[in-house]
Design a protein around this motif. Sequence first.
Motif, PDB file in Angstrom:
ATOM      1  N   ARG B  95       0.728  -1.237  -0.036  1.00  0.00           N
ATOM      2  CA  ARG B  95       0.090   0.147   0.025  1.00  0.00           C
ATOM      3  C   ARG B  95       0.929   1.372   0.075  1.00  0.00           C
ATOM      4  NH1 ARG B  95      -5.115   2.287   1.414  1.00  0.00           N
ATOM      5  NH2 ARG B  95      -4.536   4.246   1.881  1.00  0.00           N
ATOM      6  N   THR B  96       1.828   1.134   0.702  1.00  0.00           N
ATOM      7  CA  THR B  96       2.764   2.560   0.832  1.00  0.00           C
ATOM      8  C   THR B  96       3.454   2.973  -0.354  1.00  0.00           C
ATOM      9  OG1 THR B  96       3.310   1.553   2.931  1.00  0.00           O
ATOM     10  CG2 THR B  96       4.534   3.615   2.394  1.00  0.00           C
ATOM     11  N   LEU B  97       3.727   1.683  -1.173  1.00  0.00           N
ATOM     12  CA  LEU B  97       4.457   1.984  -2.406  1.00  0.00           C
ATOM     13  C   LEU B  97       3.400   2.270  -3.491  1.00  0.00           C
ATOM     14  CD1 LEU B  97       6.771   1.322  -4.568  1.00  0.00           C
ATOM     15  CD2 LEU B  97       5.885  -0.884  -5.027  1.00  0.00           C
ATOM     16  N   PHE B  98       2.210   1.862  -3.299  1.00  0.00           N
ATOM     17  CA  PHE B  98       1.210   2.336  -3.933  1.00  0.00           C
ATOM     18  C   PHE B  98       0.827   3.826  -4.046  1.00  0.00           C
ATOM     19  CE2 PHE B  98      -3.287   2.950  -5.229  1.00  0.00           C
ATOM     20  CZ  PHE B  98      -3.301   2.567  -6.595  1.00  0.00           C
ATOM     21  N   SER B  99       0.447   4.313  -2.797  1.00  0.00           N
ATOM     22  CA  SER B  99       0.106   5.629  -2.545  1.00  0.00           C
ATOM     23  C   SER B  99       1.314   6.484  -2.572  1.00  0.00           C
ATOM     24  CB  SER B  99      -0.057   5.853  -1.102  1.00  0.00           C
ATOM     25  OG  SER B  99       0.721   5.577  -0.096  1.00  0.00           O
ATOM     26  N   GLY B 100       2.596   5.882  -2.621  1.00  0.00           N
ATOM     27  CA  GLY B 100       3.860   6.829  -3.137  1.00  0.00           C
ATOM     28  C   GLY B 100       3.790   6.918  -4.621  1.00  0.00           C
ATOM     29  N   MET B 101       3.221   6.034  -5.291  1.00  0.00           N
ATOM     30  CA  MET B 101       3.392   5.969  -6.677  1.00  0.00           C
ATOM     31  C   MET B 101       2.422   6.881  -7.516  1.00  0.00           C
ATOM     32  SD  MET B 101       4.508   2.414  -8.212  1.00  0.00           S
ATOM     33  CE  MET B 101       3.124   1.646  -7.820  1.00  0.00           C
ATOM     34  N   TYR B 103       1.211   9.596  -5.455  1.00  0.00           N
ATOM     35  CA  TYR B 103       1.596  11.222  -4.976  1.00  0.00           C
ATOM     36  C   TYR B 103       2.764  11.721  -5.546  1.00  0.00           C
ATOM     37  CZ  TYR B 103      -2.134  10.397  -1.505  1.00  0.00           C
ATOM     38  OH  TYR B 103      -3.439  10.368  -0.988  1.00  0.00           O
ATOM     39  N   ALA B 104       3.633  10.762  -5.804  1.00  0.00           N
ATOM     40  CA  ALA B 104       4.939  11.366  -6.254  1.00  0.00           C
ATOM     41  C   ALA B 104       4.920  12.005  -7.615  1.00  0.00           C
ATOM     42  CB  ALA B 104       6.309  10.217  -6.520  1.00  0.00           C
TER      43      ALA B 104
END
Lengths: 301, 266
Positions: B95-101, B103-104
């Motif tokens: 999930r963290t990777l997903f939200s990072g991808m 928002y970044a």
Amino acid sequence: MSGKWRMLTLIGAPYLWLLLFFLAPFVIVLKIALSDTAISIPPYTPQFDLSGGWPAISDFFSNLDFENFKWLIDDSLYINSYISSLTIAFFSTLLALLVGFPFAYAMARAPDNWRPLLLMLVILPFWTSFLIRVYSWIGILKTEGLLNQLLMWLGIIDQPLIIMNTNTAVYIGIVYSYLPFMILPIYSTLEKMDESLLEAAIDLGCNRISAFWLVTVPLALPGIIAGCFLVFIPAVGEFVIPDLLGGTQTLMIGKTLWKEFFSNRDWPVASAVAIVLLLLLVVPILIFQRLLERQQEAEAR
Amino acid sequence: MRRFTWFNATSLTFGFAFLYLPILLLIIYSFNESKLVTVWGGFSTKWYGELMRNEAMLDAAWVTLRVAFFSASLAAVLGTMAALVLVRAGRFKGRTLFSGMVYAPLVMPEVITGLSLLLLFISLNLDRGMLTVTLAHTTFSMCYVAVVVSSRLVTFDRSLEEAALDLGASPLDAFFSVTLPIIAPAVVAGWLLAFTLSLDDLVIASFNTGPGATTLPIKIYSAVRLGVSPEINALSTILIAVVSLGVIVASLADKRLAKSRGNQAQ
């Protein structure tokens, strides 16, 4: 379709898309940053070739090196570009805050029925082309441009000011282009602020100025921080503004990368420039992302 | 008690003057008779006529509109899915990777996105052209759609959807007949945003374009590098008019929709 499969599709489609088109490209950039420049199509070596079996793969990895990064350190052009990008972005962010905060504050204080219109007027320039907005300043700032005509007509100056093709023009361009990004988050925190807190502070003996610093500013801080990140991060890598408004002495890393790629066709060095830029920005980007997530969690509650 | 002081009025006046004067001047000077852009030579619409006869410009406009339409539509679908994942899926692995991808890309410098996508397309052996520009635009604009839609989703009353499920609707039915109509204004706003972002983009398109897929911003950029021209002023005016009209119509429609909803609820 069972619930589990549905969820998997829902998560899977955007996830795979972003993995392929957002994350995977960075791995390729890193790989090419470690490659050598070559006169070929595409212009770098070694090429990754799975058909050669294990020897070809190990050969591929042994041919990667940090030469391009050494090159970035040795040539002062790159270091100067990074430093000047960070400086220009930092001071533009500060200027945008100085212009944007009073503006957002006034918007939040405006009568209720004005505010939707004011909000739309701030958002509207953001929808119109970035390129066109930057372009519109050329006619104003150039030596025989409208600003100089006005100032000379008013008799304030008798020699035209040289603003176009200097860093001053770049500052003006960045503040102008990114101002809505500063105003909107600050406005949304100020708008939600409970006015009775200010009255309480004044009842307790604060004057208006200290109430502003002790109550309004701390409450607006999440908006201020979000606004600063939204201006600073893209401004560091900005290309259009320094290219169109800046001069030959304006060094910004976005412009350097563009030149390296399009004029020198040096893809490995351009990739190395991109990797270092990314490393510089990774911490601000992570902080920004945490901020957005926390904000969303707060809204959901 | 809200106080609207002269100080507030001044900062609004100066702020809006700063935001709008450059655009206003650009529009005014697009009607300038003179070829010298900053010298007023009388009113004329000849630059608009000139523009209409410029085949290369019209071709570029057509390419740009198609790219914007397809990338915005794809981005609306993917972005809405991403928003649903962010708001609804709860905790899952990655999930963290997903939200990072998600928002970044909102703050990623365009030169990095452009360069990295180009290198991807080359290693996939995809010929550069309209397809690659469309894929590139979809990628960054879906993240904007995700942010717009998820801010609507977090305020969404889930009990409506649960009621539909209790009444026997399948989850897909419930989504299409309950959730989607409610978040539709946000999806439309996201689509519009994606469309204008694509219409606007110079840097990412420059990296990923190929022969025959020159977009309008690339065309404008190469003209602007040679200096200010009244023809570019005219083109800019048209673009500004179209986008402003779109935004105003969309926001009025949204308001009317909200109003009629409010009436129904009463």
